[in-house]
Write an enzyme that holds these catalytic residues in place. Structure first.
Site, PDB file in Angstrom:
ATOM      1  N   ASN A 217       0.847  -1.188   0.000  1.00 38.21           N
ATOM      2  CA  ASN A 217       0.000   0.000   0.000  1.00 38.21           C
ATOM      3  C   ASN A 217       0.882   1.238   0.000  1.00 38.21           C
ATOM      4  O   ASN A 217       2.103   1.139  -0.042  1.00 38.21           O
ATOM      5  CB  ASN A 217      -0.962  -0.015   1.191  1.00 38.21           C
ATOM      6  CG  ASN A 217      -0.211  -0.106   2.509  1.00 38.21           C
ATOM      7  OD1 ASN A 217       0.567   0.774   2.856  1.00 38.21           O
ATOM      8  ND2 ASN A 217      -0.441  -1.184   3.247  1.00 38.21           N
ATOM      9  N   ASP A 285      -4.232  -6.670   4.298  1.00 43.66           N
ATOM     10  CA  ASP A 285      -5.278  -7.561   4.818  1.00 43.66           C
ATOM     11  C   ASP A 285      -5.101  -9.000   4.342  1.00 43.66           C
ATOM     12  O   ASP A 285      -5.550  -9.929   5.019  1.00 43.66           O
ATOM     13  CB  ASP A 285      -6.651  -7.057   4.379  1.00 43.66           C
ATOM     14  CG  ASP A 285      -7.031  -5.754   5.073  1.00 43.66           C
ATOM     15  OD1 ASP A 285      -6.731  -5.621   6.274  1.00 43.66           O
ATOM     16  OD2 ASP A 285      -7.602  -4.872   4.405  1.00 43.66           O
ATOM     17  N   LYS A 295       9.878 -15.783 -10.899  1.00 42.51           N
ATOM     18  CA  LYS A 295       9.069 -14.707 -11.444  1.00 42.51           C
ATOM     19  C   LYS A 295       7.998 -15.276 -12.366  1.00 42.51           C
ATOM     20  O   LYS A 295       8.292 -16.057 -13.276  1.00 42.51           O
ATOM     21  CB  LYS A 295       9.963 -13.726 -12.218  1.00 42.51           C
ATOM     22  CG  LYS A 295       9.185 -12.569 -12.825  1.00 42.51           C
ATOM     23  CD  LYS A 295      10.104 -11.634 -13.602  1.00 42.51           C
ATOM     24  CE  LYS A 295       9.295 -10.531 -14.270  1.00 42.51           C
ATOM     25  NZ  LYS A 295      10.135  -9.629 -15.072  1.00 42.51           N
ATOM     26  N   PRO A 312      -3.039 -12.383   9.607  1.00 42.72           N
ATOM     27  CA  PRO A 312      -3.405 -12.318  11.026  1.00 42.72           C
ATOM     28  C   PRO A 312      -3.768 -10.891  11.418  1.00 42.72           C
ATOM     29  O   PRO A 312      -3.242  -9.927  10.868  1.00 42.72           O
ATOM     30  CB  PRO A 312      -2.132 -12.787  11.737  1.00 42.72           C
ATOM     31  CG  PRO A 312      -1.025 -12.553  10.763  1.00 42.72           C
ATOM     32  CD  PRO A 312      -1.635 -12.789   9.413  1.00 42.72           C
ATOM     33  N   ASP A 313      -4.671 -10.772  12.366  1.00 44.61           N
ATOM     34  CA  ASP A 313      -5.116  -9.468  12.850  1.00 44.61           C
ATOM     35  C   ASP A 313      -4.238  -9.082  14.037  1.00 44.61           C
ATOM     36  O   ASP A 313      -4.468  -9.516  15.161  1.00 44.61           O
ATOM     37  CB  ASP A 313      -6.588  -9.527  13.253  1.00 44.61           C
ATOM     38  CG  ASP A 313      -7.189  -8.153  13.490  1.00 44.61           C
ATOM     39  OD1 ASP A 313      -6.471  -7.286  14.027  1.00 44.61           O
ATOM     40  OD2 ASP A 313      -8.366  -7.936  13.141  1.00 44.61           O
ATOM     41  N   ILE A 314      -3.220  -8.278  13.776  1.00 40.31           N
ATOM     42  CA  ILE A 314      -2.238  -7.956  14.805  1.00 40.31           C
ATOM     43  C   ILE A 314      -2.871  -7.184  15.953  1.00 40.31           C
ATOM     44  O   ILE A 314      -2.694  -7.518  17.129  1.00 40.31           O
ATOM     45  CB  ILE A 314      -1.073  -7.155  14.191  1.00 40.31           C
ATOM     46  CG1 ILE A 314      -0.346  -8.018  13.146  1.00 40.31           C
ATOM     47  CG2 ILE A 314      -0.109  -6.687  15.273  1.00 40.31           C
ATOM     48  CD1 ILE A 314       0.715  -7.276  12.366  1.00 40.31           C
ATOM     49  N   PHE A 332      -4.980   2.252  14.644  1.00 46.35           N
ATOM     50  CA  PHE A 332      -5.231   3.301  13.651  1.00 46.35           C
ATOM     51  C   PHE A 332      -6.236   2.775  12.643  1.00 46.35           C
ATOM     52  O   PHE A 332      -6.226   1.584  12.305  1.00 46.35           O
ATOM     53  CB  PHE A 332      -3.938   3.706  12.944  1.00 46.35           C
ATOM     54  CG  PHE A 332      -3.174   4.801  13.635  1.00 46.35           C
ATOM     55  CD1 PHE A 332      -3.048   6.048  13.053  1.00 46.35           C
ATOM     56  CD2 PHE A 332      -2.601   4.584  14.872  1.00 46.35           C
ATOM     57  CE1 PHE A 332      -2.350   7.078  13.688  1.00 46.35           C
ATOM     58  CE2 PHE A 332      -1.907   5.594  15.521  1.00 46.35           C
ATOM     59  CZ  PHE A 332      -1.779   6.837  14.925  1.00 46.35           C
ATOM     60  N   LYS A 346     -14.524  -0.254  14.278  1.00 46.73           N
ATOM     61  CA  LYS A 346     -13.238  -0.936  14.470  1.00 46.73           C
ATOM     62  C   LYS A 346     -12.873  -1.003  15.946  1.00 46.73           C
ATOM     63  O   LYS A 346     -12.331  -2.012  16.415  1.00 46.73           O
ATOM     64  CB  LYS A 346     -12.143  -0.208  13.680  1.00 46.73           C
ATOM     65  CG  LYS A 346     -10.812  -0.937  13.684  1.00 46.73           C
ATOM     66  CD  LYS A 346      -9.830  -0.307  12.702  1.00 46.73           C
ATOM     67  CE  LYS A 346      -8.542  -1.115  12.630  1.00 46.73           C
ATOM     68  NZ  LYS A 346      -7.593  -0.583  11.625  1.00 46.73           N
ATOM     69  N   LYS A 350     -12.188  -4.684  17.388  1.00 47.28           N
ATOM     70  CA  LYS A 350     -10.821  -5.068  17.743  1.00 47.28           C
ATOM     71  C   LYS A 350     -10.613  -5.236  19.239  1.00 47.28           C
ATOM     72  O   LYS A 350      -9.662  -5.900  19.667  1.00 47.28           O
ATOM     73  CB  LYS A 350      -9.828  -4.025  17.223  1.00 47.28           C
ATOM     74  CG  LYS A 350      -9.901  -3.776  15.723  1.00 47.28           C
ATOM     75  CD  LYS A 350      -9.399  -4.946  14.917  1.00 47.28           C
ATOM     76  CE  LYS A 350      -9.357  -4.605  13.436  1.00 47.28           C
ATOM     77  NZ  LYS A 350      -8.832  -5.687  12.603  1.00 47.28           N
TER      78      LYS A 350
END
Length: 410
Positions: A217, A285, A295, A312-314, A332, A346, A350
């Site tokens: 990103n 994600d 390649k 994984p959702d840290i 964040f 969120k 979370k």
């Protein structure tokens, strides 16, 4: 954002470039105050530097009028960054050894402001073991360097020793200004996070598709790195877990460099326990279930079919810890629409203590930019802040986190 810059000009033929540096820094909105060594005055005049900076040029350590107000202390303390350009072998040697027998060397030892050196000297002087030792010591003490470049010297020799060009010096200076202006000094006054451990994730993650390509990103890591600098300035011991960025981490911060979300989660558990955990990284994600070992090539069958697997959702995993959960877990939320609504959702999803939500739509200029506008979301409500420089956002957030942590004490 305009900053206060102290420019120290030492002796050398490259001193003429310092005049262009003053002009260009002022064009970018920075306030520039100038100190010249006696040797610098042999190459350029104080009048030229004063005309370009708009301020009196300083050169005397023992000025009766200035020292009545501790002028040499104030010059360095009021600066957000000190640039030494050109930085001579002599002045760097003084700074490395802690000598203070003229105004320039005294300023360099009477401050905790970060220093950027732009060396300029004969190639043999630059390569001499004594200069190499002094440069290494200055780096250890927290200084940054830009250049020197290779090229022809005024003395007719060729090699490393030419002062970096003005645009390169400005780029290095503004990168440093994004990371906080102060370095931690032993024995400095205790901050509100003294004896606390703060763990911060920053930057993007890279999820490989094959050895060449990856999913990522646009995160620059500026906000996360600014938080690390602010936490350190508040007296904390800081662990910065950073995905790939072009930023230099704040001096004195412990850095764990990672690439993937899975690497980042593992590093977070290695870094714990902590008093505050801040998930500022823009974690991908998904990752590719089976990244190619070679390649991937175009073929008659069309583009390859990539199967994506959720990362994984840290933030949620740290917030849900039964034992060793940090006292504050901060997340964040980078959103492009319904920023506050998504931030509130969120927070509940979370299980963290606070969400810092911001608008990262292309029109906002936040992703990769120098400023940010955040909404601080907690169970107590929403506090929307005006647009601020990311370093100022970090400073205010760290003050808020320190107060929240203090309130938790029995």
């Amino acid at each position: 954002m305009a900053q206060n810059i102290l420019l120290i000009i030492s002796g050398g033929i490259a001193a003429y470039k310092a005049l262009d540096l003053i002009r260009r820094l002022r064009e970018r909105g920075h306030d520039v105050r100038v100190v010249m060594t006696p040797a610098a005055g042999e190459f350029i005049t104080p009048l030229s530097a004063a005309a370009l900076s708009g301020h009196e040029v300083h050169g005397a350590l023992f000025s009766l009028t200035e020292e009545a107000a501790m002028g040499h202390i104030e010059l360095s303390r009021s600066a957000d960054l000190i640039i030494v350009a050109p930085a001579s072998a002599d002045l760097m040697a003084k700074a490395a050894q802690g000598l203070a027998n003229d105004l320039a060397s005294t300023l360099l030892i009477a401050t905790d402001t970060r220093v950027l050196y732009a060396p300029a000297m004969n190639v043999r002087m630059w390569l001499h073991p004594a200069t190499r030792r002094n440069v290494a010591q200055l780096r250890t003490d927290g200084a940054n360097f830009v250049g020197p470049d290779d090229g022809a010297m005024a003395c007719g020799e060729f090699g490393p020793g030419r002062m970096a060009e003005v645009p390169a010096i400005i780029a290095a200076a503004e990168a440093m200004l994004q990371q906080g202006s102060k370095i931690a000094l032993p024995g400095s006054a205790a901050g509100p996070l003294k004896d606390r451990h703060v763990v911060i994730t920053s930057g993007p993650t890279f999820e490989p598709i094959d050895p060449v390509r990856y999913i990522a990103n646009r995160s620059s890591g500026r906000q996360g790195h600014a938080l690390a600098a602010a936490a350190q300035a508040a007296g904390a011991r800081v662990t910065l877990i950073s995905g790939p960025t072009a930023l230099t981490p704040p001096q004195g911060v412990h850095v764990l460099a990672v690439e993937t979300a899975r690497d980042m989660l593992a590093a977070c558990h290695i870094a714990l326990p902590a008093d505050i955990f801040i998930a500022a990284a823009a974690v991908a994600d998904w990752h590719v279930a089976h990244a190619g070992g070679h390649k991937l090539k175009k073929g008659a069958d069309g583009p390859p079919q990539l199967k994506l697997v959720e990362n994984p959702d840290i933030l949620a995993s740290i917030a849900a810890m039964d034992e060793g959960r940090p006292g504050l877990v901060i997340g964040f939320a980078a959103e492009t629409e319904q920023v506050i609504a998504h931030g509130k959702a969120k927070l509940q999803r979370k299980g963290c203590d606070m969400i810092i939500a911001n608008d990262v739509s292309p029109a906002s200029g936040v992703m990769g930019g120098e400023s940010n506008s955040v909404h601080v979301i907690s169970t107590e409500g929403v506090d929307s802040w005006p647009r601020l420089d990311k370093s100022e956002v970090a400073r205010r957030l760290m003050a808020l986190f320190a107060a929240k942590l203090r309130d938790q004490r029995p």
